[in-house]
Write an enzyme that holds these catalytic residues in place. Structure first.
Site, PDB file in Angstrom:
ATOM      1  N   HIS A   1       0.875  -1.174   0.000  1.00  0.00           N
ATOM      2  CA  HIS A   1       0.000   0.000   0.000  1.00  0.00           C
ATOM      3  C   HIS A   1       0.909   1.220   0.000  1.00  0.00           C
ATOM      4  O   HIS A   1       1.861   1.271   0.787  1.00  0.00           O
ATOM      5  CB  HIS A   1      -0.894   0.016   1.243  1.00  0.00           C
ATOM      6  CG  HIS A   1      -1.915  -1.070   1.267  1.00  0.00           C
ATOM      7  ND1 HIS A   1      -2.294  -1.705   2.434  1.00  0.00           N
ATOM      8  CD2 HIS A   1      -2.641  -1.642   0.277  1.00  0.00           C
ATOM      9  CE1 HIS A   1      -3.214  -2.615   2.162  1.00  0.00           C
ATOM     10  NE2 HIS A   1      -3.431  -2.601   0.858  1.00  0.00           N
TER      11      HIS A   1
ATOM     12  N   TRP B  15       4.344  -0.704   5.120  1.00  0.00           N
ATOM     13  CA  TRP B  15       4.697  -1.946   5.822  1.00  0.00           C
ATOM     14  C   TRP B  15       3.647  -3.022   5.554  1.00  0.00           C
ATOM     15  O   TRP B  15       3.414  -3.895   6.386  1.00  0.00           O
ATOM     16  CB  TRP B  15       4.833  -1.735   7.322  1.00  0.00           C
ATOM     17  CG  TRP B  15       5.870  -0.773   7.791  1.00  0.00           C
ATOM     18  CD1 TRP B  15       6.097   0.503   7.348  1.00  0.00           C
ATOM     19  CD2 TRP B  15       6.841  -1.001   8.812  1.00  0.00           C
ATOM     20  NE1 TRP B  15       7.123   1.075   8.042  1.00  0.00           N
ATOM     21  CE2 TRP B  15       7.598   0.184   8.947  1.00  0.00           C
ATOM     22  CE3 TRP B  15       7.124  -2.074   9.644  1.00  0.00           C
ATOM     23  CZ2 TRP B  15       8.635   0.314   9.879  1.00  0.00           C
ATOM     24  CZ3 TRP B  15       8.146  -1.960  10.569  1.00  0.00           C
ATOM     25  CH2 TRP B  15       8.896  -0.781  10.676  1.00  0.00           C
ATOM     26  N   HIS B  16       3.012  -2.992   4.379  1.00  0.00           N
ATOM     27  CA  HIS B  16       1.911  -3.902   4.081  1.00  0.00           C
ATOM     28  C   HIS B  16       2.218  -4.778   2.867  1.00  0.00           C
ATOM     29  O   HIS B  16       1.310  -5.134   2.120  1.00  0.00           O
ATOM     30  CB  HIS B  16       0.632  -3.112   3.806  1.00  0.00           C
ATOM     31  CG  HIS B  16       0.073  -2.400   4.983  1.00  0.00           C
ATOM     32  ND1 HIS B  16      -1.027  -1.549   4.892  1.00  0.00           N
ATOM     33  CD2 HIS B  16       0.424  -2.411   6.293  1.00  0.00           C
ATOM     34  CE1 HIS B  16      -1.300  -1.058   6.093  1.00  0.00           C
ATOM     35  NE2 HIS B  16      -0.434  -1.564   6.951  1.00  0.00           N
ATOM     36  N   CYS B  17       3.467  -5.148   2.636  1.00  0.00           N
ATOM     37  CA  CYS B  17       3.792  -5.857   1.402  1.00  0.00           C
ATOM     38  C   CYS B  17       3.287  -7.304   1.433  1.00  0.00           C
ATOM     39  O   CYS B  17       3.192  -7.930   2.490  1.00  0.00           O
ATOM     40  CB  CYS B  17       5.283  -5.792   1.114  1.00  0.00           C
ATOM     41  SG  CYS B  17       6.371  -6.380   2.419  1.00  0.00           S
TER      42      CYS B  17
END
EC number: 1.1.3.13
Length: 663
Positions: free
Chosen positions: A309, A566-568
């Site tokens: 994101h 931090w949403h990979c």
């Protein structure tokens, strides 16, 4: 407790998903030996983990609880290298994240196009994980007996209601539960992964691992240990080779091998899981040979389909009478003592919240959509139009300046935190060497699809108007906003003279002093209309009209400031091995999370997602953990109540305290 060299089940990676998987499987059958290998340190009773209000510390560049991966330079970021952090501590992101409770949309999981992964299949697992600690009118979609706690925290900054009044005045309706899996446009008082009863962060390791180890002796924890590769024997994943997390002797690496009799579950995360597979011989044969690894299984999709994101922040000054966390994080000793004393007395106060008190999920109106470029309009029609449960953007309010406080003047701030829910852009990550310490070839793909720019620009404009309609608002932090032309009506403005004098006080001799005209104070807003009953009906500042040159300034700002949320996810995607519309480079896993071409090996973390999810991803990581544990249990022949795998409740006062000497 001595660590054996052979287990029934090995879980590789103790992050949000891995801790859940290990804890559940250790409670599947207490005769099973379960090993959990984690690269980071143990998080047991670590104050830097369990105190919610100090989470920004974990994101500093010298953090001991995170690893930072630097990408290749990108023209889509004006030549910048993106920095993508990953948690480096037991519990993974759940130990250091923003603690925002957000669920994906029902169509997100349906879009996986995988048997057993429809939302109707997964809802029982979502409920199984959580204890929903607030009143609700939809108990059929929430859980009330799970190990992970969800609440508003034990403190709410005043910015919450001010934000909600402002968004309502923009036509964004207040929603009691924006996480109902179907609502894609609305604002809410944001819930948090914080235990209301204790004021502590609710992380995966304390909930699943420490609680189990306290009550049973079949779960073994191995920290500070990095997974090098998986050893395959006769077509089956039989063992794992590990190294110390930090090389002890560069010339002579220290390896250790742990064996698994029944199952290995890889859960090292979106960045590390594909690297482990590639070092083990799974991946694109051409890339593997170039990196010096003998190909074992031809899976070109390993390391591809990287998604995230895309996030950016826009901070604002607020009036001095309002409350923020700025003095606390800046290091005011008196404020810090007061805040810490309150939390240790009863688990309440500013330490018992993340300061992210409210937010929105939004979709553009037909009029707003018509003003965006044609490429995004086409993408919207293809991806969003027939899925009304998918939001396009998220933004939320943070009760302070989110960033380095040594770079800005003392004062009080608020920050708008935006992220794009479903980017069209894709990236990749691949090994460059068999060496587990080698730097990977990393292209996260940020903003490499032109369709991602229009919604980012739109969200900046939308959140800026939210800020300007708030009573807190006292001007922009001009250094952290687009560089609009000086003559533009859209230009950012500093604090107005009245607010500057209020901050400065009667003895300050320079408040409001201007050097020429390169900065200008905020224009005085319209007075309040006392005939209105509620303040959200009063527009204090007129809406800004942006022209084409202004839009270019915003686009340039986004290229220079967009970063990871931090949403990979996505680098070991579930999907057909030959590929599909959403997994173009070929699937890595079947619908039961088995790695193609080998027996006894599953992947269970966010890397399995073939497409994005419209949420802060801790919720999805837990869901994947629950699903993976269930799949393993079923494969081992367990049925019925055994698959409940109930974990003991974590209780305070029954564990050793861990020191902070290494932090």
């Amino acid at each position: 407790m001595a660590i054996p060299e052979e287990f029934d089940i090995l879980v590789l990676g103790g992050g949000s998903s891995g801790s859940c998987i290990a804890g559940r499987l250790a409670n599947l059958d207490h005769s099973l030996k379960v090993g959990l290998i984690e690269a980071g340190e143990n998080n047991l009773n670590n104050p830097w983990v369990y105190l919610p209000g100090i989470y920004p510390r974990n994101m500093k560049l010298d953090s001991k609880t995170a690893s930072f991966y630097t990408s290749n330079p990108s023209p889509h970021l004006n030549g910048r290298r993106a920095i993508v952090p990953c948690a480096n501590i037991l519990g993974g992101g759940s130990s250091i994240n923003f603690m925002m409770y957000t669920r994906g949309s029902a169509s997100d999981y349906d879009d996986f196009e995988a048997e057993g992964w429809k939302t109707k299949d997964l809802l029982p697992l979502m409920k199984k994980t959580e204890t929903y600690q607030r009143a609700c009118n939809n108990p059929e979609i929430h859980g009330f007996e799970g190990p992970i706690k969800v609440s508003f925290g034990n403190y709410t900054y005043p910015v919450c209601q001010d934000f909600l009044r402002a968004t309502e005045s923009q036509g964004i309706p207040y929603v009691d539960d924006l996480e109902d899996l179907v609502t894609a446009h609305g604002a809410e008082h944001w819930l948090k992964w914080i235990n209301r009863d204790t004021g502590r962060r609710s992380d995966s390791a304390h909930a699943f691992v420490h609680s189990t180890m306290r009550n049973h002796d079949n779960l073994y924890l191995i920290c500070n240990t990095k997974v090098d590769k998986i050893i395959v024997e006769d077509g089956r994943a039989a063992a794992v080779r590990t190294v110390p997390s930090k090389p002890l002797n560069a010339k002579k690496p220290t390896h250790k091998v742990y064996r698994a009799r029944k199952q290995i579950v890889l859960s090292c995360g979106t960045i590390s899981s594909p690297l482990v597979l590639q070092r083990s011989g799974f991946g694109d044969p051409i890339k593997l040979r170039a990196a010096g690894v003998k190909p074992l299984v031809n899976l070109p999709g390993v390391g591809r389909n990287f998604q995230d994101h895309y996030c950016f922040f826009s901070p604002y000054r607020i009036k001095p009478q309002y409350e923020s966390f700025d003095d606390f994080v800046r290091g005011d000793a008196n404020i810090q003592k007061k805040v810490f004393d309150q939390w240790y007395a009863n688990g309440t106060g500013p330490l018992a919240t993340n300061g992210i008190e409210a937010g929105v999920k939004i979709r553009p109106t037909p009029e707003e959509l018509s003003q965006m470029d044609e490429s995004f309009q086409e993408g919207y029609r293809e991806y969003f139009e027939d899925k009304p449960d998918k939001p396009v953007m998220h933004y939320s309010i943070i009760a302070g300046f989110f960033g380095d406080h040594t770079k800005i003047p003392p004062g009080k701030y608020m920050t708008m935190f935006h992220f794009l829910e479903y980017p069209f852009s894709r990236g990749s990550i691949h090994i460059t060497s068999p060496d587990p310490y080698a730097t990977p070839d990393f292209d996260p793909g940020f903003m490499n699809d032109e369709r991602d720019m229009a919604p980012m620009v739109w969200s900046y404009k939308k959140s800026r108007e939210t800020a300007r309609k708030m009573d807190h608002f006292a001007g922009e932090v001009t250094s952290h906003h687009p560089l609009f032309p000086y003559s533009s009506e859209a230009r950012a403005y500093e604090m107005d003279l009245e607010t500057s004098n209020a901050y400065g006080g009667p003895l300050n001799l320079t408040a409001g002093l201007a050097h020429g005209s390169w900065t200008q104070p905020l224009k005085k807003p319209a007075g309040r209309n006392e005939g209105h009953v509620t303040s959200n009906q009063v527009e204090l500042h007129p809406d800004i009209e942006y022209d084409e040159e202004d839009d270019k300034a915003i686009e340039n700002y986004i290229r220079e400031h967009t970063e990871t949320t931090w949403h990979c996810l996505g680098t070991c995607s579930i999907g057909p091995r030959e590929g599909s519309k959403i997994v173009k480079w070929g699937g890595v896993l079947d619908h039961r999370s088995n790695v193609y071409g080998v027996k006894g090996l599953k992947v269970g973390d966010l890397s399995v997602c073939p497409d994005n999810v419209g949420c802060n991803t801790y919720t999805t990581a837990l869901l994947i953990g629950e699903k993976t544990a269930t799949l393993v249990g079923e494969d081992l022949g367990y049925t019925g109540e055994a698959l409940d795998m109930t974990v003991p409740q974590f209780k305070l006062g029954t564990y050793e305290k861990t020191g902070l000497a290494r932090f």
